[in-house]
Design a protein around this motif. Structure first.
Motif, PDB file in Angstrom:
ATOM      1  N   ALA A  60      39.135  12.783  46.688  1.00 52.93           N
ATOM      2  CA  ALA A  60      38.795  11.490  47.280  1.00 52.93           C
ATOM      3  C   ALA A  60      40.024  10.977  47.543  1.00 52.93           C
ATOM      4  O   ALA A  60      41.359  11.256  47.110  1.00 52.93           O
ATOM      5  N   ALA A  61      40.012  10.002  48.407  1.00 54.30           N
ATOM      6  CA  ALA A  61      41.682   9.327  49.265  1.00 54.30           C
ATOM      7  C   ALA A  61      42.626   9.741  49.177  1.00 54.30           C
ATOM      8  O   ALA A  61      44.283   9.997  48.818  1.00 54.30           O
ATOM      9  N   GLY A  62      42.689  11.466  50.231  1.00 58.89           N
ATOM     10  CA  GLY A  62      43.821  12.797  49.058  1.00 58.89           C
ATOM     11  C   GLY A  62      44.460  12.362  48.348  1.00 58.89           C
ATOM     12  O   GLY A  62      45.828  13.903  48.142  1.00 58.89           O
ATOM     13  N   LYS A  63      43.353  12.603  46.900  1.00 62.48           N
ATOM     14  CA  LYS A  63      43.755  12.697  45.992  1.00 62.48           C
ATOM     15  C   LYS A  63      43.228  13.985  45.451  1.00 62.48           C
ATOM     16  O   LYS A  63      42.087  14.516  45.346  1.00 62.48           O
ATOM     17  N   THR A  64      43.173  14.360  44.423  1.00 59.74           N
ATOM     18  CA  THR A  64      42.865  16.142  43.751  1.00 59.74           C
ATOM     19  C   THR A  64      42.457  15.845  42.392  1.00 59.74           C
ATOM     20  O   THR A  64      43.624  15.377  41.753  1.00 59.74           O
ATOM     21  N   SER A  65      41.965  15.954  41.715  1.00 63.72           N
ATOM     22  CA  SER A  65      41.716  15.978  40.546  1.00 63.72           C
ATOM     23  C   SER A  65      42.042  17.362  39.628  1.00 63.72           C
ATOM     24  O   SER A  65      41.573  18.542  40.602  1.00 63.72           O
ATOM     25  N   PRO A  66      42.318  17.133  38.199  1.00 57.93           N
ATOM     26  CA  PRO A  66      42.736  18.442  37.660  1.00 57.93           C
ATOM     27  C   PRO A  66      41.095  19.364  37.657  1.00 57.93           C
ATOM     28  O   PRO A  66      40.611  19.125  38.204  1.00 57.93           O
ATOM     29  N   ILE A  67      41.573  21.233  37.563  1.00 61.93           N
ATOM     30  CA  ILE A  67      40.765  21.588  37.891  1.00 61.93           C
ATOM     31  C   ILE A  67      40.209  21.724  36.094  1.00 61.93           C
ATOM     32  O   ILE A  67      40.535  21.877  35.715  1.00 61.93           O
ATOM     33  N   GLY A  68      38.363  21.930  36.522  1.00 56.57           N
ATOM     34  CA  GLY A  68      37.255  22.363  35.664  1.00 56.57           C
ATOM     35  C   GLY A  68      36.801  23.380  35.571  1.00 56.57           C
ATOM     36  O   GLY A  68      36.537  23.834  35.947  1.00 56.57           O
ATOM     37  N   HIS A  69      36.358  23.551  34.025  1.00 53.60           N
ATOM     38  CA  HIS A  69      36.182  24.991  33.797  1.00 53.60           C
ATOM     39  C   HIS A  69      34.312  24.520  33.409  1.00 53.60           C
ATOM     40  O   HIS A  69      34.240  23.919  32.050  1.00 53.60           O
ATOM     41  N   GLY A  70      33.508  25.284  33.553  1.00 52.97           N
ATOM     42  CA  GLY A  70      32.061  24.929  32.696  1.00 52.97           C
ATOM     43  C   GLY A  70      31.181  26.685  32.678  1.00 52.97           C
ATOM     44  O   GLY A  70      31.806  27.649  33.699  1.00 52.97           O
ATOM     45  N   LYS A  71      30.792  26.926  32.081  1.00 50.53           N
ATOM     46  CA  LYS A  71      29.670  27.622  32.180  1.00 50.53           C
ATOM     47  C   LYS A  71      27.591  28.268  31.658  1.00 50.53           C
ATOM     48  O   LYS A  71      27.937  26.862  31.415  1.00 50.53           O
ATOM     49  N   THR A  72      27.319  28.343  32.442  1.00 49.67           N
ATOM     50  CA  THR A  72      25.833  28.533  32.313  1.00 49.67           C
ATOM     51  C   THR A  72      25.136  29.278  31.385  1.00 49.67           C
ATOM     52  O   THR A  72      25.822  29.943  30.785  1.00 49.67           O
ATOM     53  N   ALA A  73      24.180  28.424  31.263  1.00 52.73           N
ATOM     54  CA  ALA A  73      22.995  29.275  30.158  1.00 52.73           C
ATOM     55  C   ALA A  73      23.036  30.820  30.144  1.00 52.73           C
ATOM     56  O   ALA A  73      22.711  31.397  31.236  1.00 52.73           O
ATOM     57  N   PRO A  74      23.343  31.497  29.343  1.00 55.18           N
ATOM     58  CA  PRO A  74      23.080  33.168  29.554  1.00 55.18           C
ATOM     59  C   PRO A  74      21.216  33.007  30.125  1.00 55.18           C
ATOM     60  O   PRO A  74      20.322  32.004  29.875  1.00 55.18           O
ATOM     61  N   PRO A  75      20.613  34.392  30.589  1.00 54.49           N
ATOM     62  CA  PRO A  75      19.174  34.340  30.945  1.00 54.49           C
ATOM     63  C   PRO A  75      18.946  35.067  30.507  1.00 54.49           C
ATOM     64  O   PRO A  75      18.708  34.664  29.225  1.00 54.49           O
ATOM     65  N   PRO A  76      17.229  34.576  30.821  1.00 58.69           N
ATOM     66  CA  PRO A  76      16.419  34.562  30.628  1.00 58.69           C
ATOM     67  C   PRO A  76      15.859  36.263  29.037  1.00 58.69           C
ATOM     68  O   PRO A  76      17.084  36.907  30.095  1.00 58.69           O
ATOM     69  N   GLY A  77      15.430  36.023  27.600  1.00 58.65           N
ATOM     70  CA  GLY A  77      15.599  37.583  27.436  1.00 58.65           C
ATOM     71  C   GLY A  77      17.440  38.176  26.751  1.00 58.65           C
ATOM     72  O   GLY A  77      17.566  38.592  25.598  1.00 58.65           O
ATOM     73  N   TRP A  78      18.200  37.332  26.863  1.00 61.28           N
ATOM     74  CA  TRP A  78      19.979  37.561  26.446  1.00 61.28           C
ATOM     75  C   TRP A  78      19.369  37.561  24.783  1.00 61.28           C
ATOM     76  O   TRP A  78      19.395  36.635  24.483  1.00 61.28           O
ATOM     77  N   MET A  79      20.629  38.470  24.461  1.00 62.63           N
ATOM     78  CA  MET A  79      20.694  38.887  23.246  1.00 62.63           C
ATOM     79  C   MET A  79      22.072  38.479  22.381  1.00 62.63           C
ATOM     80  O   MET A  79      22.870  39.743  23.253  1.00 62.63           O
ATOM     81  N   GLY A  80      23.223  38.086  21.796  1.00 65.67           N
ATOM     82  CA  GLY A  80      24.215  38.394  21.779  1.00 65.67           C
ATOM     83  C   GLY A  80      25.074  37.208  21.261  1.00 65.67           C
ATOM     84  O   GLY A  80      24.061  35.779  20.286  1.00 65.67           O
ATOM     85  N   SER A  81      26.175  36.752  20.426  1.00 62.48           N
ATOM     86  CA  SER A  81      26.762  35.798  19.950  1.00 62.48           C
ATOM     87  C   SER A  81      27.809  34.678  21.110  1.00 62.48           C
ATOM     88  O   SER A  81      27.809  35.133  21.968  1.00 62.48           O
ATOM     89  N   LEU A  82      27.429  33.924  20.851  1.00 61.47           N
ATOM     90  CA  LEU A  82      28.967  32.753  21.138  1.00 61.47           C
ATOM     91  C   LEU A  82      29.594  31.545  20.340  1.00 61.47           C
ATOM     92  O   LEU A  82      29.510  31.864  19.245  1.00 61.47           O
ATOM     93  N   THR A  83      30.968  31.827  20.881  1.00 65.02           N
ATOM     94  CA  THR A  83      31.678  31.069  19.954  1.00 65.02           C
ATOM     95  C   THR A  83      32.055  29.573  20.452  1.00 65.02           C
ATOM     96  O   THR A  83      31.933  29.102  22.006  1.00 65.02           O
ATOM     97  N   TYR A  84      31.245  28.976  20.014  1.00 63.02           N
ATOM     98  CA  TYR A  84      31.064  27.313  20.201  1.00 63.02           C
ATOM     99  C   TYR A  84      32.121  26.378  19.010  1.00 63.02           C
ATOM    100  O   TYR A  84      32.229  26.975  18.060  1.00 63.02           O
ATOM    101  N   ALA A  85      32.153  25.286  19.399  1.00 64.15           N
ATOM    102  CA  ALA A  85      33.135  24.220  18.451  1.00 64.15           C
ATOM    103  C   ALA A  85      32.073  22.706  18.183  1.00 64.15           C
ATOM    104  O   ALA A  85      31.862  22.682  19.683  1.00 64.15           O
ATOM    105  N   VAL A  86      32.130  22.215  17.424  1.00 63.76           N
ATOM    106  CA  VAL A  86      31.263  21.450  16.837  1.00 63.76           C
ATOM    107  C   VAL A  86      32.296  20.315  15.911  1.00 63.76           C
ATOM    108  O   VAL A  86      33.038  20.272  15.584  1.00 63.76           O
ATOM    109  N   PHE A  87      31.726  19.157  17.225  1.00 61.57           N
ATOM    110  CA  PHE A  87      33.446  17.636  16.686  1.00 61.57           C
ATOM    111  C   PHE A  87      31.797  17.216  16.086  1.00 61.57           C
ATOM    112  O   PHE A  87      30.738  16.797  16.106  1.00 61.57           O
ATOM    113  N   SER A  88      32.454  15.802  15.548  1.00 58.99           N
ATOM    114  CA  SER A  88      31.441  14.745  14.678  1.00 58.99           C
ATOM    115  C   SER A  88      32.791  13.489  14.277  1.00 58.99           C
ATOM    116  O   SER A  88      33.865  14.202  13.827  1.00 58.99           O
ATOM    117  N   CYS A  89      32.175  12.634  14.513  1.00 58.47           N
ATOM    118  CA  CYS A  89      32.712  11.404  14.090  1.00 58.47           C
ATOM    119  C   CYS A  89      34.086  11.028  14.532  1.00 58.47           C
ATOM    120  O   CYS A  89      35.400  11.422  14.175  1.00 58.47           O
TER     121      CYS A  89
END
Length: 246
Positions: A163-192
């Motif tokens: 925007a206005a000649g400026k560029t943001s940092p590059i972000g990263h994301g991941k979609t949810a697995p497809p239907p029927g997928w079985m496996g494991s995920l590594t995730y972080a849980v935050f609180s408070c």
């Protein structure tokens, strides 16, 4: 055995779990819960009203109600000073977020985004990249929040805003697995995340974990103890809800 990091009240758990529940995730809907945006002036009026008397912590609150964050606080140059974020992944969509900091309090700014599969930054400028534009305005604090659809399940994506000649940092994301997928995920849980207590470096630790699939925040994503206790708690709750959640 999970690895545990703590920063004051902030908790980070790195866990491995079965993720077949993703196959039955309902579609995400995203609606603002405030009837209309609460502008800075409206917040000042609410804070100064008879139901919210001045307290010893008035100076603490001035940071919230003294006005929007503009480029003058960042060397006078407009830009993306609040980073980027993504979330609410489904099997074919991902919400991306940023805030643009303008010079003028009444500015209306066009923000463009580019999104591409994978980790190669060059893909963001390729003809295959997904692109779009939105307008950001003071009524929503120049926030861009875009639900990008038509994505591949279980895939990594990168995105960037301009925007206005400026560029943001590059972000990263991941979609949810497809239907029927079985496996494991590594995730972080935050609180408070208690506002007064820290640098929240557990977020930094999680950001450096390789192949972290998901971040889950159970709340409070922001809490504070140095608060006055006005006689009208419902109105006070509305103030916080619209200011921090919208």
């Amino acid at each position: 055995m999970p690895t545990v990091f703590s920063s004051c009240c902030l908790l980070l758990l790195l866990l491995a779990g079965n993720a077949d529940a993703f196959s039955s995730m309902p579609p995400q809907t995203h609606h603002g819960e405030c009837a209309e945006p609460r502008t800075t002036n409206a917040l000042k009026e609410l804070r100064a009203g008879p139901s919210l008397p001045m307290t010893d912590d008035e100076q603490y609150f001035n940071g919230y109600i003294s006005g929007p964050k503009l480029a003058a606080e960042f060397g006078g140059v407009p830009g993306f000073y609040h980073g980027v974020a993504s979330g609410s992944p489904t099997q074919n969509s991902l919400i991306i977020w940023t805030r643009f900091t303008p010079s003028e309090p009444d500015a209306r700014v066009e923000v463009s985004f580019m999104m591409a599969e994978g980790d190669d930054p060059a893909a963001l400028s390729s003809p295959a990249a997904l692109t779009g534009k939105v307008w950001v305005e003071p009524g929503h604090d120049w926030i861009a929040k875009i639900d990008v659809t038509g994505l591949k399940a279980g895939s990594k994506y990168q995105y960037v805003f301009t925007a206005a000649g400026k560029t943001s940092p590059i972000g990263h994301g991941k979609t949810a697995p497809p239907p029927g997928w079985m496996g494991s995920l590594t995730y972080a849980v935050f609180s408070c995340s208690r506002w007064e207590n820290g640098w929240f470096h557990a977020y930094d630790v999680a950001a450096h974990v390789k192949d972290l699939d998901l971040w889950v925040h159970t709340g409070d994503y922001l809490c504070a103890q140095r608060l006055p206790h006005p006689p009208e708690p419902v109105e006070y709750f509305y103030f916080w809800k619209c200011w921090h959640v919208s």
